[in-house]
Design an enzyme around this catalytic site. Structure first.
Site: not given
Ligand code: NDP
Length: 305
Positions: A35, A88, A92, A113, A128, A153, A155-157, A269
């Protein structure tokens, strides 16, 4: 003053003897070793301490916490005196039902987050979307209101990004995913949150035509490995797109290399990571956070890892 090592990976056992002095913050993840958050936050806190001495004893740490132990860990962090936590992968989503309350954006995103300790318990936010929107503006001069966004995508992001794009008034949101099941599940979640209009869907194998200057965002994990192909073949597009990849390690994914070859604006990113961190630290400190200091620390730490 803290005498602890902010680069070390701590475990829940370390909480038992956690020193009471100073103000402690941490990121919890599994794994968490790589991280960049401790480097970013401690650099920002060092700058903040120069103009406001009360920040001198604020420190940010990293803890490896498994998802099974998160429910018992959160009260322990509160008891050990921590005032703020970042979560992370993989915490989340599982943390959302564990907090005393979450703000409306985090609830729509289905994930938190950033946790802040209050008398009522941990309250949750999700920074985010803020990080993404600021990174798009800073790196690509791209603004969400009125934009056409193509989001890869489910997913979560991707969910966090979709909520932010729709909340901020994008004109059209194209959602593309490899599997139709997860794509439809994301659409259902967005509809349930009252965000079902303005959506179009596609499978990555059948990419749609989109208008020039659309903002393309990769929120899949394709690109995390150096030899990954691009999740979408940009060579099929004639009109220029503005391309953002949430991935920052490696710094230049196949998607970004293709965008570069086409001569289109593109960015990884890292700025999103920085801006979500800026917003988290603002929430905990209720003070101005030096973006530049965080950015420089993130760039340095990411080039070393
Ligand atoms: P998830 O595991 O929840 O979702 C992964 C997504 O990638 C799914 O849509 C999945 O599709 C897709 N995918 C995985 N493998 C393939 C493949 N081989 N081909 C096509 N699609 C594939 O991950 P997250 O949503 O949590 O994270 C996604 C990315 O965003 C990660 O790379 C993460 O590092 C990055 N991220 C960056 C942040 C930043 O601050 N810059 C913040 C948060 C995330 P399917 O449903 O078909 O399996």
């Amino acid at each position: 003053m803290h005498a602890l090592d902010t680069e070390k990976v701590y475990s829940l056992e370390d909480l038992v003897s956690w020193p009471g002095e100073g103000v402690s913050l941490a990121v919890l993840g599994h794994p968490v070793k790589h991280s960049l958050s401790p480097a970013m936050h401690n650099a920002a806190l060092a700058h903040m301490a120069e103009r406001e001495p009360s920040f001198r004893d604020w420190r940010y740490y990293k803890f490896d916490v498994t998802p099974e132990s998160l429910p018992e860990a959160l009260p322990n962090f509160a008891a050990a005196g921590f005032v703020g936590l970042n979560l992370t992968v993989p915490h989340k989503v599982v943390a959302l039902p564990l907090v005393a309350s979450a703000d409306p954006e985090a609830t729509r995103m289905g994930a938190v987050n950033t946790l802040k300790r209050t008398e009522a318990g941990w309250i949750g936010a999700n920074t985010d979307g803020y990080g993404l929107e600021n990174a798009l503006r800073e790196e690509l001069d791209a603004r969400l209101p009125g934009a056409t966004v193509v989001l890869l995508g489910a997913g979560g992001a991707a969910r966090a990004a979709a909520v932010r794009c729709l909340d901020r008034g994008c004109a059209r949101l194209w959602l593309g995913n490899r599997s139709s099941e997860r794509l439809q599940e994301l659409v259902r979640q967005l509809e349930k949150a009252g965000l079902g209009e303005r959506l179009r869907t596609f499978l990555l194998a059948e990419p749609p035509a989109v208008p020039a200057d659309a903002i393309l965002i990769n929120a899949t994990s394709v690109g995390l490995h150096e030899d990954d192909a691009s999740p979408l073949d940009l060579r099929g597009y004639r009109e220029p797109l503005r391309v953002f990849d949430m991935i920052y390690r490696p710094p230049r994914t196949a998607l970004l290399r293709q965008a570069q070859e086409q001569g289109w604006p593109n960015a990884n990113g890292l700025a999103m990571l920085v801006h979500q961190g800026v917003r988290s630290l603002e929430i905990w400190s209720e003070a101005d956070v030096p973006v530049q200091a965080m950015q420089q620390a993130a760039e340095q730490a990411s080039s070393q890892s």
